[in-house]
Design a protein around this motif. Structure first.
Motif, PDB file in Angstrom:
ATOM      1  N   ARG A  77       2.018  13.284   4.946  1.00  0.00           N
ATOM      2  CA  ARG A  77       2.526  12.066   5.589  1.00  0.00           C
ATOM      3  C   ARG A  77       2.372  10.902   4.616  1.00  0.00           C
ATOM      4  O   ARG A  77       1.295  10.333   4.466  1.00  0.00           O
ATOM      5  CB  ARG A  77       1.758  11.813   6.890  1.00  0.00           C
ATOM      6  N   VAL A 122      -4.925   6.735  14.174  1.00  0.00           N
ATOM      7  CA  VAL A 122      -4.046   7.749  13.597  1.00  0.00           C
ATOM      8  C   VAL A 122      -4.600   9.110  14.010  1.00  0.00           C
ATOM      9  O   VAL A 122      -5.796   9.373  13.849  1.00  0.00           O
ATOM     10  CB  VAL A 122      -3.981   7.625  12.058  1.00  0.00           C
ATOM     11  N   PHE A 158       3.234   0.474   3.134  1.00  0.00           N
ATOM     12  CA  PHE A 158       2.773  -0.625   3.992  1.00  0.00           C
ATOM     13  C   PHE A 158       2.703  -1.925   3.201  1.00  0.00           C
ATOM     14  O   PHE A 158       2.587  -1.908   1.985  1.00  0.00           O
ATOM     15  CB  PHE A 158       1.326  -0.391   4.471  1.00  0.00           C
ATOM     16  N   LEU A 165       0.723   7.745  14.398  1.00  0.00           N
ATOM     17  CA  LEU A 165       0.167   6.434  14.761  1.00  0.00           C
ATOM     18  C   LEU A 165       0.268   6.231  16.271  1.00  0.00           C
ATOM     19  O   LEU A 165       1.310   6.479  16.871  1.00  0.00           O
ATOM     20  CB  LEU A 165       0.953   5.344  14.018  1.00  0.00           C
ATOM     21  N   ASP A 181      -6.676  -4.218  12.598  1.00  0.00           N
ATOM     22  CA  ASP A 181      -6.573  -4.456  11.157  1.00  0.00           C
ATOM     23  C   ASP A 181      -7.249  -5.788  10.811  1.00  0.00           C
ATOM     24  O   ASP A 181      -7.468  -6.629  11.670  1.00  0.00           O
ATOM     25  CB  ASP A 181      -5.109  -4.424  10.710  1.00  0.00           C
ATOM     26  N   TYR A 225      -1.445  11.086   3.783  1.00  0.00           N
ATOM     27  CA  TYR A 225      -2.376  11.898   4.577  1.00  0.00           C
ATOM     28  C   TYR A 225      -2.032  13.354   4.300  1.00  0.00           C
ATOM     29  O   TYR A 225      -0.857  13.741   4.342  1.00  0.00           O
ATOM     30  CB  TYR A 225      -2.184  11.666   6.066  1.00  0.00           C
ATOM     31  N   HIS A 281      -8.994   1.068  15.804  1.00  0.00           N
ATOM     32  CA  HIS A 281      -9.478  -0.132  15.099  1.00  0.00           C
ATOM     33  C   HIS A 281      -8.428  -1.228  15.173  1.00  0.00           C
ATOM     34  O   HIS A 281      -7.282  -0.963  15.527  1.00  0.00           O
ATOM     35  CB  HIS A 281      -9.743   0.191  13.609  1.00  0.00           C
ATOM     36  N   ARG A 293       0.820  -1.230   0.000  1.00  0.00           N
ATOM     37  CA  ARG A 293       0.000   0.000   0.000  1.00  0.00           C
ATOM     38  C   ARG A 293       0.847   1.271   0.000  1.00  0.00           C
ATOM     39  O   ARG A 293       1.761   1.416   0.794  1.00  0.00           O
ATOM     40  CB  ARG A 293      -0.904   0.028   1.227  1.00  0.00           C
ATOM     41  N   MET A 332       0.236   5.236   0.716  1.00  0.00           N
ATOM     42  CA  MET A 332      -0.815   5.967   1.443  1.00  0.00           C
ATOM     43  C   MET A 332      -0.327   7.363   1.796  1.00  0.00           C
ATOM     44  O   MET A 332       0.799   7.515   2.254  1.00  0.00           O
ATOM     45  CB  MET A 332      -1.100   5.178   2.720  1.00  0.00           C
ATOM     46  N   HIS A 391      -5.288   0.322  17.337  1.00  0.00           N
ATOM     47  CA  HIS A 391      -4.444   1.478  17.048  1.00  0.00           C
ATOM     48  C   HIS A 391      -5.268   2.535  16.330  1.00  0.00           C
ATOM     49  O   HIS A 391      -6.396   2.250  15.899  1.00  0.00           O
ATOM     50  CB  HIS A 391      -3.225   1.049  16.209  1.00  0.00           C
TER      51      HIS A 391
HETATM   52  O1  LIG Z   1      -1.023   5.471   8.874  1.00  0.00           O
HETATM   53  C1  LIG Z   1      -0.714   4.699   9.770  1.00  0.00           C
HETATM   54  O2  LIG Z   1       0.328   4.862  10.431  1.00  0.00           O
HETATM   55  C2  LIG Z   1      -1.582   3.510  10.112  1.00  0.00           C
HETATM   56  C3  LIG Z   1      -2.732   3.321   9.175  1.00  0.00           C
HETATM   57  C4  LIG Z   1      -3.672   2.245   9.602  1.00  0.00           C
HETATM   58  O3  LIG Z   1      -3.841   1.941  10.763  1.00  0.00           O
HETATM   59  C5  LIG Z   1      -4.426   1.479   8.597  1.00  0.00           C
HETATM   60  O4  LIG Z   1      -4.475   1.898   7.434  1.00  0.00           O
HETATM   61  O5  LIG Z   1      -4.981   0.435   8.945  1.00  0.00           O
END
Ligand SMILES: O=C(O)CCC(=O)C(=O)O
Ligand SMILES: [Fe+2]
Length: 372
Positions: free
Chosen positions: A288, A276, A292, A234, A219, A198, A217, A194, A196, A274
């Protein structure tokens, strides 16, 4: 046959941000040095180090993975290039949440809870490079960089994921390949690499959503690998139910166990909560960007507890449960698809103010939907 993509587009080089100077309440995560894995007694030593981390925290960091900074930076630059494409281009291959399909581009279209603030994150989920996924659509940009993305995708599995699964098997006194066999790279699964990003929000907007970019949440799959990055955001919920920040470990990979691994071990391996949040003041205006790998169980793998002597000895698994487990078992694909659909096939994301009592269930498998 489509024409081969001959030349690569120019990449928009990604430069890492400096670390925060703000002193935060960091989580004391165990560091596991995978370079010791093949040394005599190395695996056993690492399994001993990992045991407490998986049972209590469900989060730890690996170093010595063999993935180089150069490879990591290159992936981040390809990711950065992707996110700068026009929206129409990114939309060409989109996640289809109506069927729980997470492959493709996720556009930040939803509002956060009942606020007028929109999601601030975009992602691109890339399925494995195996014949099973040859017919899955991919963006032209991704195809242009396939000669780099495909080997990187598999390297992460070979160099990191495989070893972690062997350590889990040692911890649970199972044959070393027990978990490896249920997550093989060459078998179909919802695994994805992934990219990603932000985007920063104003103080006022973040205030409206309680500064939670993604609510607490667990995963959905077996294991999540987050290539450590410098923008703090995080947080992990500690064994004492306190939110702690995850600290950057240069060159490291933060790992967390997730739902299906917890099912396979009757909760011995913890699917950790965890979230964010808005980064500290000196990083709050930065983009950011993250990389992943989300490991899912094999599509056809039944979600039944492992026949582990540890689980029996420690009372996680009774004989009766073991006998009944395979009756009508949910498969990895069924669970993961249903969970993705449940979380994402909606117009607004969940927010801390919502009542956190929602339980998600597929037959005998149950998790809490999200956490405050
Ligand atoms: O952005 C992060 O550090 C974690 C993202 C996350 O928890 C997720 O996408 O499941
Ligand atoms: Fe997560």
């Amino acid at each position: 046959m489509p024409a081969p993509v001959s030349s690569k587009p120019q990449v928009e080089t990604w430069t890492n941000h400096p670390e925060t100077k703000v002193s935060l309440d960091w989580a004391p995560l165990q560091i596991i040095d995978l370079s010791k894995f093949d040394a005599p007694g190395g695996k056993q030593e690492l399994a001993n180090e990992l045991r407490d981390a998986v049972k209590r925290w469900g989060f730890w960091t690996v170093i010595g993975t063999g993935v180089t900074q150069e490879q990591l930076d290159r992936q981040l630059s390809i990711a950065n290039t992707f996110f700068k494409l026009p929206l129409e281009e990114k939309r060409k291959v989109a996640c289809d949440f109506t069927v729980g399909n997470y492959f493709g581009y996720r556009e930040p279209t939803r509002f956060v809870g009942n606020t007028d603030v929109k999601e601030n994150m975009e992602m691109l989920n890339l399925p494995k490079y195996t014949p099973n996924y040859d017919s899955v659509p991919r963006h032209d940009l991704v195809k242009a960089f396939e000669d780099e993305i495909a080997p990187f995708h598999r390297l992460v599995w070979d160099a990191v994921i495989r070893k972690i699964f062997v350590l889990f098997a040692i911890i649970l006194e199972l044959p070393e390949n027990y978990f490896v066999d249920r997550h093989l790279y060459d078998e179909p699964s919802e695994d994805h690499l992934r990219y990603m990003i932000y985007h920063a929000r104003s103080v006022a907007e973040d205030k409206k959503i309680g500064e939670q970019w993604t609510a607490g949440h667990t995963d959905f799959g077996s294991l999540t690998l987050l290539f450590s990055q410098s923008v703090a955001a995080l947080q992990v919920r500690s064994p004492d139910n306190e939110w702690k920040w995850v600290k950057h470990v240069p060159g490291g990979i933060t790992c967390n166990a997730a739902d299906t691994l917890s099912f396979l071990t009757k909760g011995y391996i913890k699917s950790t909560i965890h979230r964010v949040v808005r980064p500290p003041a000196d990083q709050a205006s930065l983009e950011r960007l993250g990389l992943f790998y989300f490991v899912r169980p094999g599509d056809n793998v039944p979600m039944v507890p492992a026949p582990s002597p540890v689980l029996r000895r420690e009372g996680y698994l009774t004989e009766e449960e073991e006998k009944r487990a395979s009756e009508d078992a949910v498969t990895g694909y069924e669970y993961v698809r249903a969970r993705v659909k449940n979380v994402h096939d909606r117009k607004a994301t969940r927010i801390a103010e919502d009542k956190p009592d929602a339980v998600f269930q597929v037959k005998n498998l149950k998790v809490q939907d999200y956490y405050v």
